[in-house]
Scaffold this motif. Structure first.
Motif, PDB file in Angstrom:
ATOM      1  N   ILE A  29     -25.580  31.402 -16.434  1.00  0.00           N
ATOM      2  CA  ILE A  29     -24.378  32.032 -16.535  1.00  0.00           C
ATOM      3  C   ILE A  29     -24.478  32.965 -15.220  1.00  0.00           C
ATOM      4  O   ILE A  29     -23.895  33.632 -14.812  1.00  0.00           O
ATOM      5  CB  ILE A  29     -24.250  32.385 -17.965  1.00  0.00           C
ATOM      6  N   PHE A  31     -26.272  33.196 -13.305  1.00  0.00           N
ATOM      7  CA  PHE A  31     -26.258  32.925 -11.102  1.00  0.00           C
ATOM      8  C   PHE A  31     -24.773  32.653 -11.452  1.00  0.00           C
ATOM      9  O   PHE A  31     -24.566  33.286 -10.322  1.00  0.00           O
ATOM     10  CB  PHE A  31     -26.554  31.692 -11.242  1.00  0.00           C
ATOM     11  N   ARG A  32     -23.708  32.308 -11.644  1.00  0.00           N
ATOM     12  CA  ARG A  32     -22.602  32.470 -11.095  1.00  0.00           C
ATOM     13  C   ARG A  32     -21.816  33.895 -11.517  1.00  0.00           C
ATOM     14  O   ARG A  32     -21.032  34.290 -10.316  1.00  0.00           O
ATOM     15  CB  ARG A  32     -21.321  31.923 -12.660  1.00  0.00           C
ATOM     16  N   ILE A  33     -22.307  34.666 -12.258  1.00  0.00           N
ATOM     17  CA  ILE A  33     -22.066  35.930 -12.100  1.00  0.00           C
ATOM     18  C   ILE A  33     -22.470  37.185 -10.895  1.00  0.00           C
ATOM     19  O   ILE A  33     -21.886  37.734  -9.841  1.00  0.00           O
ATOM     20  CB  ILE A  33     -22.604  37.165 -12.957  1.00  0.00           C
ATOM     21  N   SER A  34     -23.449  36.306 -10.400  1.00  0.00           N
ATOM     22  CA  SER A  34     -24.896  37.025  -9.362  1.00  0.00           C
ATOM     23  C   SER A  34     -23.851  36.658  -8.584  1.00  0.00           C
ATOM     24  O   SER A  34     -23.285  37.202  -6.857  1.00  0.00           O
ATOM     25  CB  SER A  34     -25.334  36.720  -8.947  1.00  0.00           C
ATOM     26  N   PHE A  35     -23.575  35.433  -7.651  1.00  0.00           N
ATOM     27  CA  PHE A  35     -23.111  34.593  -7.323  1.00  0.00           C
ATOM     28  C   PHE A  35     -21.679  35.126  -6.561  1.00  0.00           C
ATOM     29  O   PHE A  35     -21.601  36.060  -5.117  1.00  0.00           O
ATOM     30  CB  PHE A  35     -22.590  32.876  -6.946  1.00  0.00           C
ATOM     31  N   ILE A  36     -20.612  35.019  -7.530  1.00  0.00           N
ATOM     32  CA  ILE A  36     -18.812  36.403  -7.250  1.00  0.00           C
ATOM     33  C   ILE A  36     -19.547  37.494  -7.396  1.00  0.00           C
ATOM     34  O   ILE A  36     -18.711  37.420  -5.990  1.00  0.00           O
ATOM     35  CB  ILE A  36     -18.596  35.691  -8.133  1.00  0.00           C
ATOM     36  N   PHE A  37     -20.008  38.219  -7.215  1.00  0.00           N
ATOM     37  CA  PHE A  37     -21.205  39.731  -7.457  1.00  0.00           C
ATOM     38  C   PHE A  37     -21.058  40.131  -5.996  1.00  0.00           C
ATOM     39  O   PHE A  37     -20.592  40.693  -5.236  1.00  0.00           O
ATOM     40  CB  PHE A  37     -22.106  40.095  -8.218  1.00  0.00           C
TER      41      PHE A  37
ATOM     42  N   THR B  49     -16.367  45.771  -9.100  1.00  0.00           N
ATOM     43  CA  THR B  49     -16.684  44.034  -8.695  1.00  0.00           C
ATOM     44  C   THR B  49     -17.705  43.335  -9.683  1.00  0.00           C
ATOM     45  O   THR B  49     -17.302  42.559  -9.674  1.00  0.00           O
ATOM     46  CB  THR B  49     -18.023  44.252  -7.439  1.00  0.00           C
ATOM     47  N   LEU B  50     -18.865  44.612 -10.111  1.00  0.00           N
ATOM     48  CA  LEU B  50     -19.478  43.686 -11.259  1.00  0.00           C
ATOM     49  C   LEU B  50     -18.372  42.852 -12.621  1.00  0.00           C
ATOM     50  O   LEU B  50     -18.826  42.273 -12.985  1.00  0.00           O
ATOM     51  CB  LEU B  50     -20.233  44.589 -11.834  1.00  0.00           C
ATOM     52  N   ALA B  53     -16.523  40.653 -11.714  1.00  0.00           N
ATOM     53  CA  ALA B  53     -17.736  39.088 -10.905  1.00  0.00           C
ATOM     54  C   ALA B  53     -18.501  38.599 -12.501  1.00  0.00           C
ATOM     55  O   ALA B  53     -18.005  37.119 -12.903  1.00  0.00           O
ATOM     56  CB  ALA B  53     -18.957  39.634 -10.511  1.00  0.00           C
ATOM     57  N   THR B  54     -18.041  39.740 -13.661  1.00  0.00           N
ATOM     58  CA  THR B  54     -18.658  39.021 -15.001  1.00  0.00           C
ATOM     59  C   THR B  54     -17.278  38.079 -15.120  1.00  0.00           C
ATOM     60  O   THR B  54     -17.434  37.144 -15.669  1.00  0.00           O
ATOM     61  CB  THR B  54     -19.079  39.994 -16.075  1.00  0.00           C
ATOM     62  N   GLY B  57     -17.350  34.882 -13.637  1.00  0.00           N
ATOM     63  CA  GLY B  57     -18.517  33.896 -14.047  1.00  0.00           C
ATOM     64  C   GLY B  57     -18.768  33.512 -15.003  1.00  0.00           C
ATOM     65  O   GLY B  57     -18.928  32.517 -15.726  1.00  0.00           O
ATOM     66  N   TRP B  60     -15.705  30.816 -14.654  1.00  0.00           N
ATOM     67  CA  TRP B  60     -16.595  29.496 -14.895  1.00  0.00           C
ATOM     68  C   TRP B  60     -17.092  28.413 -15.645  1.00  0.00           C
ATOM     69  O   TRP B  60     -16.849  27.330 -15.528  1.00  0.00           O
ATOM     70  CB  TRP B  60     -16.916  30.458 -13.023  1.00  0.00           C
ATOM     71  N   THR B  61     -18.188  29.545 -16.390  1.00  0.00           N
ATOM     72  CA  THR B  61     -18.835  28.750 -17.900  1.00  0.00           C
ATOM     73  C   THR B  61     -17.870  28.420 -18.441  1.00  0.00           C
ATOM     74  O   THR B  61     -18.201  26.677 -18.194  1.00  0.00           O
ATOM     75  CB  THR B  61     -19.503  29.820 -17.901  1.00  0.00           C
ATOM     76  N   TYR B  74     -28.161  25.137  -9.552  1.00  0.00           N
ATOM     77  CA  TYR B  74     -28.013  26.062  -8.855  1.00  0.00           C
ATOM     78  C   TYR B  74     -28.615  25.993  -7.152  1.00  0.00           C
ATOM     79  O   TYR B  74     -27.938  27.257  -6.477  1.00  0.00           O
ATOM     80  CB  TYR B  74     -26.608  26.863  -9.061  1.00  0.00           C
ATOM     81  N   LEU B  81     -26.035  31.332  -0.879  1.00  0.00           N
ATOM     82  CA  LEU B  81     -26.726  32.869  -1.246  1.00  0.00           C
ATOM     83  C   LEU B  81     -27.881  33.507  -0.544  1.00  0.00           C
ATOM     84  O   LEU B  81     -27.673  34.698   0.131  1.00  0.00           O
ATOM     85  CB  LEU B  81     -26.159  33.404  -3.026  1.00  0.00           C
ATOM     86  N   PHE B 196     -32.468  42.019  -5.292  1.00  0.00           N
ATOM     87  CA  PHE B 196     -31.930  40.817  -5.254  1.00  0.00           C
ATOM     88  C   PHE B 196     -32.786  39.733  -4.763  1.00  0.00           C
ATOM     89  O   PHE B 196     -33.088  38.905  -5.347  1.00  0.00           O
ATOM     90  CB  PHE B 196     -30.005  40.081  -4.461  1.00  0.00           C
TER      91      PHE B 196
END
Lengths: 53, 497
Positions: A29, A31-37, B49-50, B53-54, B57, B60-61, B74, B81, B196
Motif C-alpha cells: 500500500i 509503495f502504491r501511494i509513494s509511486f503515485i506521489f 499531492t500526498l 496519492a493516498t 493508492g 488502487w489497492t 513491486y 520509480l 526516498f
C-alpha cells in the motif's frame, strides 16, 4: 594471506516472479501511494515546460 | 499539440536552455496553491499531492483486491520509480550546481551595492553577498552539488550521492528559512527525493553505524537483453555528455561573457567609479549638501557595466526578488536593486557618444516580469509568487518610450543583442531581443535623458538634462576613491573591457 572481498550489496537480479519474496500488505500500500506521489512531483505537469523547453 | 524540446536551438545553445530542462516543480496543482485555504509556507502543493496519492493508492489497492489481481511485490516498478527519481534529482541539482561551479548565482557586489549601508540590505541580500565576495567558496558548493548529482546517475553510488544531497541541500533549506531566501520549497524538493532514494539503506546504515554489526543492502536490478542494454547505455552516455560536458561549456560561456544576474554590456570606460555629488540643481534651484534632503542625489556610481546608480534620502518601493531568473536584457537584470533599500536607485543606460547623451531607464518597475516560466509550481517564479497586482500602485512614466530615444539615435545604437561577445549571442538571446521592443511597450518604468560632459580625465562628470518628472536636472559628480577591504580576486564574471 589472500583477502576475501566482501560485497556490501546483495544484487537481486531478475529472478522469475514466483521466486521473488512476498512484500507485506502495508509495504504494498505504501509503495502504491509513494509511486503515485513521486511520479507526480518528478515529472513536469506544466505545459510551459514542454513548449518553452 | 506540444512537442518536447522543439523550441531549443540545439546548434546555438544557451546555458539556460539546459537549465530550464532541469528546473521545474510539479505536483497536483489543480486545486490551487493552498490546502483548505492555507499556503503552508509554499508546501501546500506537496500536501495536496500526498492527499491525492493516498486516495489514489488506496483505490488502487481496493481495485486489485476486487479484481483478485493482487501482486506479491513491486520490485520492478520500484526499480523504475527509483530511476525516474534519481535522474530527476540528479539533473535538477546539476542545473543548480553549475551556476555556483562557475560563480554567477551570487555575484560579486557592484559599486552601488558596496555604496549601500549594511542595515539597508535585506537578510537574503546579505547572505547572497557574503557568498558573492568569496567566489571560491561558491565554486566548492557547486562542485559538491554537481558531484552529488552525477553520483545519482550510477546505481552503485546512489547512497553517497543522495546522502550528500540531504546534507548540502538540507543546509540550504535552513538558510532559506533563516535568511528569507524564498527558495525553501525547491531546495526541500531535493532533500525529499534523496530521502526516498535512501530507503533501501536506512536499515543497513542503522546496523553499521549504530549497532556496529555487519550489514548488506538488498537491491533489485532487472536484467536487460542486449539491445535494451545498448539503449540504456546510450541514453546514459547522452545524458552525461549533455548535462555534464555540454552544460559545463555553456556555463563557462555564461560566466565569461554573459553572467545571468549581471548586465552584460560594458559600461562607458571614462565614467566607471564612485562619485560624490558636488553640485545639484533641480529646475535651477540649488540643493546644497544635506544628507536629509529628499530630492538631492547623495552619492552616485557608474558600474563597469551599463548602470548608473544614485542614492536619495527617501523611501522607495523594494524589489523583493533574489534578482535571479532568465532575463537577457540588461535593464531586466535586477540583482543591483533586489533586496536593497536606503534609497539606492539603479538606472540602465544607453550611451550615444556622438551627442554625448545618456538614455536612462529605471531598473525598478512596479509590475515585474514573470520569471522561470518553465519552473511552475514548486519552482521559484520570482516576484510574481507573492505580488498581488491589485495592490501595486502604478504611476505611469512621464517620458514615454517613443519620446525617450529619437529614431536616429536608436539607429546609431544598433542592435543590443549584439553588444555581447559573439559566443554569447545565443538563439535564446536573439529571440528575446527580437521581442524586446514589443515587451518594452507594455512595461511601466521611469526614464530620463541627460547630456554628459567629462572633465579632467573623468575626475569630474557633469550631467544636464530632464529627469523622470520632467524637471530640469544639473548634477556635478566628482570622482572619489573608495578603498574597500574586500576585492574580487581572480574569479571575475563577465567581460567589460
Amino acid at each position: 594471506m589472500s583477502k576475501k572481498k566482501i560485497d556490501t550489496a546483495v544484487i537481486n537480479h531478475d529472478t522469475s516472479y514466483v521466486d521473488r519474496k512476498q512484500w507485506p500488505q502495508w509495504q504494498r500500500i505504501l509503495f502504491r501511494i509513494s509511486f503515485i506521489f513521486f511520479i507526480l512531483i518528478a515529472i513536469p505537469n506544466n505545459p510551459h515546460w514542454y513548449t518553452h523547453v | 499539440m506540444v512537442y518536447p524540446c522543439v523550441n531549443i536551438d540545439w546548434w546555438n545553445l544557451d546555458y539556460r536552455d539546459l537549465y530550464d530542462i532541469c528546473r521545474f516543480g510539479s505536483g497536483v496543482n489543480y486545486f490551487g496553491t493552498t490546502t483548505f485555504g492555507a499556503r503552508l509556507l509554499g508546501y501546500s502543493i506537496w500536501v495536496n499531492t500526498l492527499i491525492f496519492a493516498t486516495i489514489a493508492g488506496l483505490l488502487w489497492t481496493l481495485i486489485v483486491k476486487i479484481l483478485k489481481r493482487e501482486r506479491k511485490e513491486y520490485e520492478r516498478l520500484y526499480y523504475w520509480l527509483n530511476v525516474i527519481v534519481r535522474y530527476r534529482a540528479g539533473l535538477g541539482i546539476i542545473g543548480f550546481g553549475f551556476t555556483k561551479l562557475f560563480p554567477v548565482q551570487m555575484p560579486y557586489p557592484s559599486l552601488g551595492l558596496l555604496d549601500t549601508d549594511y542595515g539597508d540590505l535585506t537578510a537574503q541580500k546579505i547572505f547572497w553577498l557574503s557568498f558573492g565576495i568569496v567566489p571560491w567558496y561558491q565554486v566548492f558548493a557547486g562542485v559538491l552539488e554537481v558531484g552529488a548529482g552525477a553520483l545519482l546517475f550510477f546505481r552503485r553510488t546512489v547512497a553517497i550521492g543522495a546522502a550528500l544531497l540531504v546534507g548540502a541541500l538540507g543546509a540550504i533549506v535552513v538558510v532559506n528559512f533563516a535568511y528569507d531566501g524564498g527558495v525553501h520549497v525547491y531546495s526541500s524538493y531535493f532533500v525529499l527525493l534523496s530521502l526516498f532514494l535512501l530507503v533501501p539503506y536506512y536499515k543497513p546504515f542503522y546496523k553499521v553505524f549504530v549497532k556496529e554489526i555487519p550489514a548488506q543492502v538488498s537491491l533489485f536490478f532487472p536484467v536487460f537483453a542486449t539491445p535494451l542494454q545498448v539503449v540504456r547505455y546510450s541514453l546514459k552516455a547522452l545524458t552525461i555528455f549533455l548535462f555534464i560536458g555540454v552544460f559545463f561549456y555553456l556555463q563557462y560561456l555564461d560566466f565569461r561573457y554573459d553572467p545571468y544576474k549581471q548586465p552584460s554590456t560594458a559600461g562607458y570606460k571614462a565614467f566607471r567609479g564612485n562619485y560624490a555629488v558636488s553640485e545639484f540643481k533641480l529646475n535651477g534651484v540649488e540643493h546644497p549638501y544635506d544628507p536629509l534632503d529628499t530630492v538631492r542625489w547623495q552619492s552616485a556610481t557608474f558600474e563597469k557595466w551599463s548602470t548608473l546608480t544614485f542614492k536619495v534620502h527617501r523611501p522607495l518601493p523594494l524589489d523583493l526578488s533574489n534578482g535571479g531568473g532568465d532575463p537577457k536584457r540588461d535593464v531586466n537584470r535586477t540583482f543591483e536593486i533586489s533586496g536593497v533599500a536606503g534609497g539606492q536607485r539603479a538606472f540602465h543606460y544607453y550611451i550615444d557618444t556622438v551627442t554625448q547623451t545618456l538614455y536612462l531607464e529605471d531598473k525598478y518597475k512596479p509590475i515585474p516580469d514573470e520569471r522561470n516560466k518553465t519552473a511552475d509550481s514548486g519552482g521559484d517564479r520570482g516576484v510574481r509568487n507573492y505580488i498581488s497586482l491589485n495592490d501595486v500602485k502604478i504611476y505611469g512614466p512621464t517620458i514615454s518610450l517613443e519620446e525617450w530615444i529619437p529614431a536616429e539615435v536608436k539607429r546609431r545604437l544598433g542592435n543590443e543583442a549584439d553588444y555581447v561577445h559573439p559566443k554569447a549571442r545565443t538563439t535564446r538571446r536573439l529571440r528575446e531581443f527580437a521581442k524586446a521592443d514589443e515587451l518594452a511597450k507594455r512595461e511601466i518604468r521611469q526614464r530620463f535623458v541627460v547630456r554628459y560632459t567629462i572633465q579632467n580625465d573623468g575626475e569630474r562628470v557633469i550631467l544636464r538634462g530632464v529627469d523622470e518628472n520632467r524637471d530640469s536636472l544639473y548634477v556635478v559628480l566628482d570622482r572619489v576613491k573608495k578603498d574597500y577591504k574586500i576585492s574580487p580576486g581572480k574569479l571575475v564574471a563577465g567581460q567589460y573591457e
